[in-house]
Design an enzyme around this catalytic site. Structure first.
Site, PDB file in Angstrom:
ATOM      1  N   LYS A 160     -12.557   2.947   2.644  1.00 51.49           N
ATOM      2  CA  LYS A 160     -12.308   3.024   1.637  1.00 51.49           C
ATOM      3  C   LYS A 160     -12.421   4.461   0.770  1.00 51.49           C
ATOM      4  O   LYS A 160     -13.288   4.437   1.639  1.00 51.49           O
ATOM      5  CB  LYS A 160     -12.997   1.990   1.147  1.00 51.49           C
ATOM      6  CG  LYS A 160     -12.649   0.644   0.449  1.00 51.49           C
ATOM      7  CD  LYS A 160     -11.342  -0.211   0.459  1.00 51.49           C
ATOM      8  CE  LYS A 160      -9.730  -0.492  -0.384  1.00 51.49           C
ATOM      9  NZ  LYS A 160      -9.383  -1.947   0.006  1.00 51.49           N
ATOM     10  N   ASP A 197      -5.970   0.462  -4.961  1.00 53.06           N
ATOM     11  CA  ASP A 197      -6.644  -0.219  -4.343  1.00 53.06           C
ATOM     12  C   ASP A 197      -6.216  -0.647  -5.956  1.00 53.06           C
ATOM     13  O   ASP A 197      -5.090  -0.175  -6.770  1.00 53.06           O
ATOM     14  CB  ASP A 197      -7.966  -0.308  -4.205  1.00 53.06           C
ATOM     15  CG  ASP A 197      -7.941  -1.890  -3.733  1.00 53.06           C
ATOM     16  OD1 ASP A 197      -7.373  -2.305  -2.750  1.00 53.06           O
ATOM     17  OD2 ASP A 197      -9.094  -1.976  -4.944  1.00 53.06           O
ATOM     18  N   GLY A 219      -4.776 -13.664 -10.836  1.00 53.35           N
ATOM     19  CA  GLY A 219      -4.249 -11.970 -11.224  1.00 53.35           C
ATOM     20  C   GLY A 219      -2.684 -11.648 -11.777  1.00 53.35           C
ATOM     21  O   GLY A 219      -2.060 -12.574 -12.093  1.00 53.35           O
ATOM     22  N   ALA A 268      -0.660 -10.216  -7.194  1.00 49.05           N
ATOM     23  CA  ALA A 268      -0.347 -11.416  -7.849  1.00 49.05           C
ATOM     24  C   ALA A 268       1.658 -11.482  -8.236  1.00 49.05           C
ATOM     25  O   ALA A 268       2.055 -12.229  -7.712  1.00 49.05           O
ATOM     26  CB  ALA A 268      -0.468 -11.342  -9.212  1.00 49.05           C
ATOM     27  N   TRP A 269       2.035 -10.241  -8.657  1.00 46.46           N
ATOM     28  CA  TRP A 269       3.339 -10.225  -9.261  1.00 46.46           C
ATOM     29  C   TRP A 269       4.424 -10.415  -7.564  1.00 46.46           C
ATOM     30  O   TRP A 269       5.229 -11.000  -7.362  1.00 46.46           O
ATOM     31  CB  TRP A 269       3.377  -8.854  -9.432  1.00 46.46           C
ATOM     32  CG  TRP A 269       4.760  -8.251  -9.465  1.00 46.46           C
ATOM     33  CD1 TRP A 269       6.053  -9.182 -10.217  1.00 46.46           C
ATOM     34  CD2 TRP A 269       5.913  -7.111  -8.817  1.00 46.46           C
ATOM     35  NE1 TRP A 269       7.299  -8.510  -9.912  1.00 46.46           N
ATOM     36  CE2 TRP A 269       7.236  -7.297  -8.633  1.00 46.46           C
ATOM     37  CE3 TRP A 269       5.480  -6.226  -7.624  1.00 46.46           C
ATOM     38  CZ2 TRP A 269       8.267  -6.832  -8.130  1.00 46.46           C
ATOM     39  CZ3 TRP A 269       5.939  -5.591  -6.778  1.00 46.46           C
ATOM     40  CH2 TRP A 269       7.380  -5.444  -7.521  1.00 46.46           C
TER      41      TRP A 269
HETATM   42  O1  2IT Z   1      -7.207  -3.232   0.419  1.00 46.09           O
HETATM   43  C1  2IT Z   1      -6.121  -3.160   0.670  1.00 46.09           C
HETATM   44  O2  2IT Z   1      -5.947  -3.468   2.297  1.00 46.09           O
HETATM   45  C2  2IT Z   1      -5.092  -2.033   0.556  1.00 46.09           C
HETATM   46  N1  2IT Z   1      -5.742  -1.624  -0.598  1.00 46.09           N
HETATM   47  C3  2IT Z   1      -4.501  -1.000   1.015  1.00 46.09           C
HETATM   48  C4  2IT Z   1      -5.142  -0.627   1.494  1.00 46.09           C
HETATM   49  C5  2IT Z   1      -3.346   0.823   2.656  1.00 46.09           C
HETATM   50  O3  2IT Z   1      -4.063   1.972   3.473  1.00 46.09           O
HETATM   51  O4  2IT Z   1      -2.830   0.881   2.469  1.00 46.09           O
END
Ligand code: 2IT
Length: 441
Positions: A118, A158, A231, A236-237
């Protein structure tokens, strides 16, 4: 936990995420002395490496701005590091370590070969112009590019990082390396993106919910159910759209300014307007009620204040507190699916589980997003693109596998499915095995 507490006592979210996993896997860990011998837990809770870097950029007034950028490469036992980038003022190491840690188990659950990572920045995209966003993304990539690669580490979006940001990040990566590679996912369709990726997290969450409902002894169906969704972002969408397509009534959505009570449910016009609201970058849902008079704005309220059968958290970590969960249970809600990463506090989860209502955790429910990123990587590697139908079918079958894995490892003697335990154990087993077989590294 005591050791981590002593070292990282101030990293609240990280400790919360680790504690949940360790509590879930305790039984199976104790049945496998080889895990203990190989010190799997000690090796798993510590990220492989963390990059922290300075991001300097110039705003529209010619003023120099400084932010902090991060990439946490947590674990690559089963595949290249994979996980999103979050741009939000709250971003710090605790939050990125919690997200990276969760990502390991989530990615393992997808059945695809992806490790956990991340990253992001404390940059606040709110109120920034397109050129400011571009300059920030370029400056961010100028630092990050050496540490990522299609077989090494593949970032994605994200919170605060959507198609626009991925475009700017990819453009800069391409400029620096002179290679057009699938180094990011969530790309635009014109330059290597996958159909269905934008919808995938929300759609996948609803597919998972369908499996939960069908698995129930009364073979429940989402049709006709009242769903409250927090959200109004991308996730959410997608959830609103798929739940509506399958016949549910989305009775509430929400934003930082309050909730929208929407008793008549969604229409295509309302769904389109959710995207418009999000693109406006103002972080408010109030205008929804001005535009659609059959809905009502509830200032300062959460989506959980609206009576519903099913609650879906699609906003932020710890958005559902113990008090919220008690209110929902008191109002007759009988199912909660966590879609945001760690959307429920431990107290909220305990409340749902004690009340015997169906509850599933984010790392299982929202895995359709990263799974479809995995499918984007495959298409890039093969230099082809699949149709929306092909991608959606694969997403369906992945969500089905995740649900089956949760049932396999989470079924209690009384028949209740502990999806938290199921997801954590299933995700962990594959990673632990991959670590054991590859030696001490
Ligand atoms: O929390 C998640 O799984 C994402 N933000 C997507 C991560 C991704 O590599 O598509």
């Amino acid at each position: 936990m005591a050791g981590l507490q002593a070292r990282y006592g101030d990293q609240r979210e990280y400790l919360q995420a680790v504690r949940e996993v360790l509590e879930s896997i305790e039984d199976v860990y104790n049945r496998h002395p080889e895990f203990e011998d190989a010190r799997i837990i000690e090796r798993l809770v510590e990220p492989d490496r963390i990059f922290t870097f300075k991001v300097t950029w110039v705003d529209d007034n010619g003023k120099i701005q400084v932010n902090t950028g991060y990439r946490v490469q947590f674990n690559n036992a089963i595949g290249p590091y994979k996980g999103g980038l979050r741009f939000h003022p709250s971003v710090n190491l605790s939050i990125l370590k919690f997200l990276g840690f969760e990502q390991i188990f989530k990615n393992s659950l997808t059945t695809l070969p992806m490790g956990g990572a991340k990253g992001g920045s404390d940059f606040n995209p709110k109120g920034k112009s397109d050129s400011e966003i571009m300059r920030f993304c370029q400056a961010f990539m100028l630092e990050l590019w050496r540490n990522i690669g299609p077989d090494m580490d593949v970032p994605a979006g994200d919170i605060g990082v959507g198609g626009r940001e991925i475009g700017f990040l990819n453009g800069m990566y391409k400029k620096l390396t002179r290679k057009h590679q699938g180094v990011l996912t969530g790309k635009g369709l014109a330059y290597g993106g996958s159909l269905v990726r934008p919808e995938a997290t929300g759609y996948g969450a609803v597919y998972f919910l369908e499996h939960m409902l069908h698995y129930h002894e009364n073979k429940l169906d989402i049709k006709g159910k009242k769903v409250a969704i927090s959200g109004f972002g991308n996730v959410a969408w997608g959830a609103c759209e798929k739940a509506t397509q399958l016949g549910a009534t989305v009775v509430a959505i929400s934003g930082p300014d309050g909730a929208i009570y929407n008793p008549e449910g969604m229409t295509q016009e309302k769904l389109d307007y959710m995207l418009e609201l999000r693109a406006s970058n103002n972080d408010v849902v109030a205008p929804f009620a001005d535009k659609f008079p059959d809905s009502k704005f509830l200032p300062g309220k959460k989506a959980w204040d609206v009576k519903c059968d099913i609650a879906m958290t699609c906003a932020f970590q710890n958005e559902m507190t113990g008090a919220d969960a008690k209110e929902l249970v008191g109002n007759g809600t009988w199912c909660c699916v966590e879609v945001s990463n760690m959307g429920c506090t431990p107290e909220a989860i305990e409340t749902f589980q004690k009340a015997g209502i169906m509850f599933a955790p984010g790392k299982a429910v929202n895995a359709g997003g990263v799974a479809t990123s995995g499918l984007e990587m495959t298409q890039n590697a093969m230099h082809i693109s699949w149709t929306a139908k092909e991608v959606d079918e694969k997403l369906h079958s992945i969500m089905n596998s995740i649900h089956e894995a949760c049932v396999k490892y989470g079924k209690q003697p009384d028949g209740y499915i502990n999806y938290v335990k199921g997801a954590n154990v299933a995700g962990f087993m594959k990673v632990a095995e991959a670590m054991l077989e590859q030696g001490v590294i």
